[in-house]
Design an enzyme around this catalytic site. Structure first.
Site, PDB file in Angstrom:
ATOM      1  N   HIS A 223       0.867  -1.197   0.000  1.00  0.00           N
ATOM      2  CA  HIS A 223       0.000   0.000   0.000  1.00  0.00           C
ATOM      3  C   HIS A 223       0.904   1.248   0.000  1.00  0.00           C
ATOM      4  O   HIS A 223       1.733   1.391  -0.873  1.00  0.00           O
ATOM      5  CB  HIS A 223      -0.941  -0.088   1.216  1.00  0.00           C
ATOM      6  CG  HIS A 223      -2.022   0.942   1.295  1.00  0.00           C
ATOM      7  ND1 HIS A 223      -2.369   1.782   0.277  1.00  0.00           N
ATOM      8  CD2 HIS A 223      -2.856   1.264   2.327  1.00  0.00           C
ATOM      9  CE1 HIS A 223      -3.370   2.568   0.660  1.00  0.00           C
ATOM     10  NE2 HIS A 223      -3.682   2.292   1.910  1.00  0.00           N
ATOM     11  N   HIS A 262      -2.347  -2.411  -9.489  1.00  0.00           N
ATOM     12  CA  HIS A 262      -3.345  -1.777  -8.620  1.00  0.00           C
ATOM     13  C   HIS A 262      -4.590  -2.657  -8.575  1.00  0.00           C
ATOM     14  O   HIS A 262      -4.962  -3.264  -9.574  1.00  0.00           O
ATOM     15  CB  HIS A 262      -3.729  -0.391  -9.177  1.00  0.00           C
ATOM     16  CG  HIS A 262      -4.364   0.480  -8.153  1.00  0.00           C
ATOM     17  ND1 HIS A 262      -5.696   0.385  -7.815  1.00  0.00           N
ATOM     18  CD2 HIS A 262      -3.838   1.438  -7.360  1.00  0.00           C
ATOM     19  CE1 HIS A 262      -5.971   1.261  -6.867  1.00  0.00           C
ATOM     20  NE2 HIS A 262      -4.859   1.920  -6.573  1.00  0.00           N
ATOM     21  N   ASP A 312       2.509   5.701  -6.833  1.00  0.00           N
ATOM     22  CA  ASP A 312       3.747   5.680  -6.058  1.00  0.00           C
ATOM     23  C   ASP A 312       5.009   5.711  -6.909  1.00  0.00           C
ATOM     24  O   ASP A 312       6.063   6.167  -6.438  1.00  0.00           O
ATOM     25  CB  ASP A 312       3.773   4.430  -5.170  1.00  0.00           C
ATOM     26  CG  ASP A 312       2.659   4.482  -4.139  1.00  0.00           C
ATOM     27  OD1 ASP A 312       1.930   3.488  -3.994  1.00  0.00           O
ATOM     28  OD2 ASP A 312       2.503   5.543  -3.519  1.00  0.00           O
TER      29      ASP A 312
HETATM   30  C1  SDX Z   1      -1.503   2.146  -3.284  1.00  0.00           C
HETATM   31  O1  SDX Z   1      -6.152   0.553  -3.148  1.00  0.00           O
HETATM   32  C2  SDX Z   1      -5.733   1.829  -3.399  1.00  0.00           C
HETATM   33  O2  SDX Z   1      -6.444   2.669  -3.883  1.00  0.00           O
HETATM   34  C3  SDX Z   1      -4.274   2.085  -2.950  1.00  0.00           C
HETATM   35  C4  SDX Z   1      -3.677   3.404  -3.420  1.00  0.00           C
HETATM   36  C5  SDX Z   1      -4.321   4.588  -2.734  1.00  0.00           C
HETATM   37  O3  SDX Z   1      -4.203   5.691  -3.269  1.00  0.00           O
HETATM   38  O4  SDX Z   1      -4.800   4.385  -1.570  1.00  0.00           O
HETATM   39  O5  SDX Z   1      -3.806   3.519  -4.814  1.00  0.00           O
HETATM   40  C6  SDX Z   1      -2.189   3.457  -3.050  1.00  0.00           C
HETATM   41  O6  SDX Z   1      -1.390   1.381  -2.355  1.00  0.00           O
HETATM   42  C7  SDX Z   1      -1.059   1.773  -4.670  1.00  0.00           C
HETATM   43  C8  SDX Z   1      -0.455   0.335  -4.760  1.00  0.00           C
HETATM   44  C9  SDX Z   1       0.952   0.363  -4.186  1.00  0.00           C
HETATM   45  N1  SDX Z   1       1.489  -0.988  -4.117  1.00  0.00           N
HETATM   46  C10 SDX Z   1       2.503  -1.404  -4.931  1.00  0.00           C
HETATM   47  O7  SDX Z   1       2.948  -0.720  -5.839  1.00  0.00           O
HETATM   48  C11 SDX Z   1       3.064  -2.774  -4.569  1.00  0.00           C
HETATM   49  C12 SDX Z   1       3.198  -3.640  -5.846  1.00  0.00           C
HETATM   50  N2  SDX Z   1       1.852  -3.913  -6.342  1.00  0.00           N
HETATM   51  C13 SDX Z   1       1.302  -5.230  -5.978  1.00  0.00           C
HETATM   52  O8  SDX Z   1       1.600  -5.639  -4.680  1.00  0.00           O
HETATM   53  C14 SDX Z   1      -0.176  -5.311  -6.395  1.00  0.00           C
HETATM   54  O9  SDX Z   1      -0.273  -4.817  -7.673  1.00  0.00           O
HETATM   55  C15 SDX Z   1      -1.240  -4.696  -5.513  1.00  0.00           C
HETATM   56  C16 SDX Z   1      -1.154  -5.151  -4.103  1.00  0.00           C
HETATM   57  C17 SDX Z   1      -1.173  -3.219  -5.582  1.00  0.00           C
HETATM   58  C18 SDX Z   1      -2.607  -5.126  -6.068  1.00  0.00           C
HETATM   59  O10 SDX Z   1      -2.593  -6.480  -6.092  1.00  0.00           O
HETATM   60  P1  SDX Z   1      -3.930  -7.395  -6.205  1.00  0.00           P
HETATM   61  O11 SDX Z   1      -5.048  -6.614  -6.776  1.00  0.00           O
HETATM   62  O12 SDX Z   1      -4.142  -8.081  -4.896  1.00  0.00           O
HETATM   63  O13 SDX Z   1      -3.502  -8.423  -7.313  1.00  0.00           O
HETATM   64  P2  SDX Z   1      -2.592  -9.688  -7.042  1.00  0.00           P
HETATM   65  O14 SDX Z   1      -1.543  -9.422  -5.990  1.00  0.00           O
HETATM   66  O15 SDX Z   1      -3.503 -10.857  -6.813  1.00  0.00           O
HETATM   67  O16 SDX Z   1      -1.827  -9.813  -8.433  1.00  0.00           O
HETATM   68  C19 SDX Z   1      -2.431 -10.470  -9.567  1.00  0.00           C
HETATM   69  C20 SDX Z   1      -1.262 -11.025 -10.364  1.00  0.00           C
HETATM   70  C21 SDX Z   1      -0.345 -11.906  -9.505  1.00  0.00           C
HETATM   71  O17 SDX Z   1       0.291 -12.842 -10.354  1.00  0.00           O
HETATM   72  P3  SDX Z   1      -0.317 -14.358 -10.385  1.00  0.00           P
HETATM   73  O18 SDX Z   1      -0.161 -14.900  -8.977  1.00  0.00           O
HETATM   74  O19 SDX Z   1      -1.774 -14.225 -10.833  1.00  0.00           O
HETATM   75  O20 SDX Z   1       0.581 -15.065 -11.402  1.00  0.00           O
HETATM   76  O21 SDX Z   1      -0.421  -9.941 -10.808  1.00  0.00           O
HETATM   77  C22 SDX Z   1       0.885 -10.053 -10.210  1.00  0.00           C
HETATM   78  C23 SDX Z   1       0.714 -10.966  -9.011  1.00  0.00           C
HETATM   79  O22 SDX Z   1       1.946 -11.599  -8.718  1.00  0.00           O
HETATM   80  N3  SDX Z   1       1.297  -8.728  -9.798  1.00  0.00           N
HETATM   81  C24 SDX Z   1       2.537  -8.251  -9.936  1.00  0.00           C
HETATM   82  C25 SDX Z   1       2.497  -6.951  -9.414  1.00  0.00           C
HETATM   83  N4  SDX Z   1       1.248  -6.688  -8.975  1.00  0.00           N
HETATM   84  C26 SDX Z   1       0.517  -7.796  -9.205  1.00  0.00           C
HETATM   85  N5  SDX Z   1       3.658  -8.810 -10.452  1.00  0.00           N
HETATM   86  C27 SDX Z   1       4.770  -8.028 -10.435  1.00  0.00           C
HETATM   87  N6  SDX Z   1       4.814  -6.773  -9.940  1.00  0.00           N
HETATM   88  C28 SDX Z   1       3.704  -6.211  -9.430  1.00  0.00           C
HETATM   89  N7  SDX Z   1       3.739  -4.972  -8.943  1.00  0.00           N
END
Ligand code: SDX
Length: 375
Positions: A223, A262, A312
């Site tokens: 997050h 996201h 971010d």
């Molecule tokens: C913020 O919710 C909001 O509005 C938050 C925010 C706000 O203003 O409040 O926008 C602020 O928190 C933005 C997000 C910041 N986080 C990151 O940048 C961390 C990296 N991102 C990931 O952790 C992820 O994208 C999330 C947590 C943000 C969202 O993940 P989801 O929706 O739970 O999706 P998921 O983890 O189930 O991913 C689906 C697939 C997975 O692969 P598979 O297991 O299906 O093979 O996509 C992959 C994930 O591994 N994946 C990524 C990735 N994000 C998802 N792979 C590589 N790099 C990434 N960043």
């Protein structure tokens, strides 16, 4: 598979509508809006205080209202002796996110909200005014043993924070960039930290406990902590070529690229990214750090179009170019998002129902108890 079945499979309440709110549309048809105003309009035209006013009261302020609001925030900047004593007790090894959470929790003891919440608006203004002072006071005391004062000619939170961090007047360009970042980070519907604040508020807890809880949620690298983690990713590469090679390796190893992906935004991308990228480019477009950032962004666009850069990713380089220490990036997110959290706390209180979902039980079947002497 139905949407709710898909949501259950995905976990994390993905795809679940957890309530109604009038504050923000995030990723719906008309993009990102705060109370109906497009983020592009707000980020390009408003001081952060204009947006904080909008989130607190539901309408953009007149010039007179904005002037008065800013004066109230300025009057709320000072730390009293007790709060300073709490901050002086926190070592420089502490993570600044824990520092900020400790300060907000301490305010709940030192300057408690009234039981009927009638002073909630004053407490919101107090949080907007005091949080930059908390970080800067602790920064100078913990690292250099000096105590700063809270006087400043700077009329905005953006300018005041930058001035007190560096102890010198910031450039107008830095102030404008910080205003834009604070506007972009202010509000984002039912994100994890905001929903945490709502859950806490739904139990009729006080505003400081609800904000302290939200800070705990924001800290995580999935997050708010992602802007700090994205900086470590970007600065870890010594060249554009190394970045391309390194990111490809991370993708092969299924590692998370911080600052990408996201829960709500898919291939359409996070509208905030382009707006903060403009400032990152303006402040450091000819640097290796920016070129590495763009190389990573382009590689992800090609290899993982469903994982666009979120708010971010370019916030990291923009803050770096403003000379801000990396572990202060997420505390700045707090200084902004406290306006969104408090908007949701007010909304939850105005039409409250305890937030308490259920779970699908996957544990053992009922079984007979065996006394410890027989186990
Ligand atoms: C913020 O919710 C909001 O509005 C938050 C925010 C706000 O203003 O409040 O926008 C602020 O928190 C933005 C997000 C910041 N986080 C990151 O940048 C961390 C990296 N991102 C990931 O952790 C992820 O994208 C999330 C947590 C943000 C969202 O993940 P989801 O929706 O739970 O999706 P998921 O983890 O189930 O991913 C689906 C697939 C997975 O692969 P598979 O297991 O299906 O093979 O996509 C992959 C994930 O591994 N994946 C990524 C990735 N994000 C998802 N792979 C590589 N790099 C990434 N960043």
């Amino acid at each position: 598979m139905s949407a709710s079945q898909a949501a259950k499979k995905q976990g994390g309440l993905a795809g679940v509508i957890a309530g109604e709110s009038a504050i923000c549309t995030c990723g719906l048809g008309n993009g990102l809006n705060y109370y109906g105003y497009a983020i592009e309009d707000l980020a390009r035209n408003c001081d952060f205080e204009e947006v904080a006013f909008l989130l607190q009261y539901g309408e953009l302020p007149t010039s007179k209202e904005l002037e008065s609001y800013k004066e109230k925030i300025i009057a709320s900047r000072a730390l009293n002796e007790n709060l300073k004593a709490v901050l002086r007790a926190i070592p420089k090894t502490a993570h600044p996110m824990n520092l900020m959470q400790s300060a907000v929790a301490a305010l709940g003891s030192l300057e408690p909200e009234s039981d009927d919440f009638k002073d909630q608006d004053e407490k919101i203004i107090r949080l907007l005014g005091v949080l930059p002072s908390v970080l800067c006071y602790w920064h100078h005391y913990a690292n250099f043993g000096r105590e700063i004062d809270f006087n400043s000619a700077q009329k905005s939170i953006a300018g005041y924070f930058l001035e007190k961090l560096e102890l010198q007047a910031p450039s107008d360009e830095f102030i404008k960039a910080m205003h834009c970042s604070l506007v972009l980070y202010a509000e984002h519907e039912f994100n994890a930290s905001t929903f945490t604040a709502r859950i806490c508020a739904s139990t009729k807890s006080d505003i400081f406990s609800s904000v302290a809880a939200a800070i705990g949620a924001l800290r995580g690298p999935l997050h708010g902590g992602a802007n700090e983690a994205a900086m470590h990713l970007i600065e870890g590469f010594s060249s554009v070529e190394a970045a391309i090679d390194g990111v490809n390796k991370k993708l092969e190893n299924k590692e998370l690229l911080m600052g990408f992906g996201h829960r709500i935004y898919g291939t359409g991308g996070d509208p905030r990214n382009a707006l903060i990228k403009v400032w990152s480019k303006k402040l450091g477009g000819d640097t290796l750090l920016f070129k590495v950032s763009e190389a990573i962004e382009n590689l992800m666009k090609e290899k993982k179009p469903n994982l666009p850069p979120n708010a971010d990713f370019y916030s990291a380089s923009a803050y770096y170019f403003m000379g801000i220490p990396t572990d202060y990036f997420t505390p700045i997110f707090i200084m902004s998002r406290v306006s969104g959290w408090c908007a949701h706390i007010k909304e939850q209180r105005a039409n409250n129902k305890l937030i308490r979902p259920s779970s699908t039980y996957i544990g053992p079947e009922p079984r007979n108890f065996i006394k410890i002497t027989q186990r």
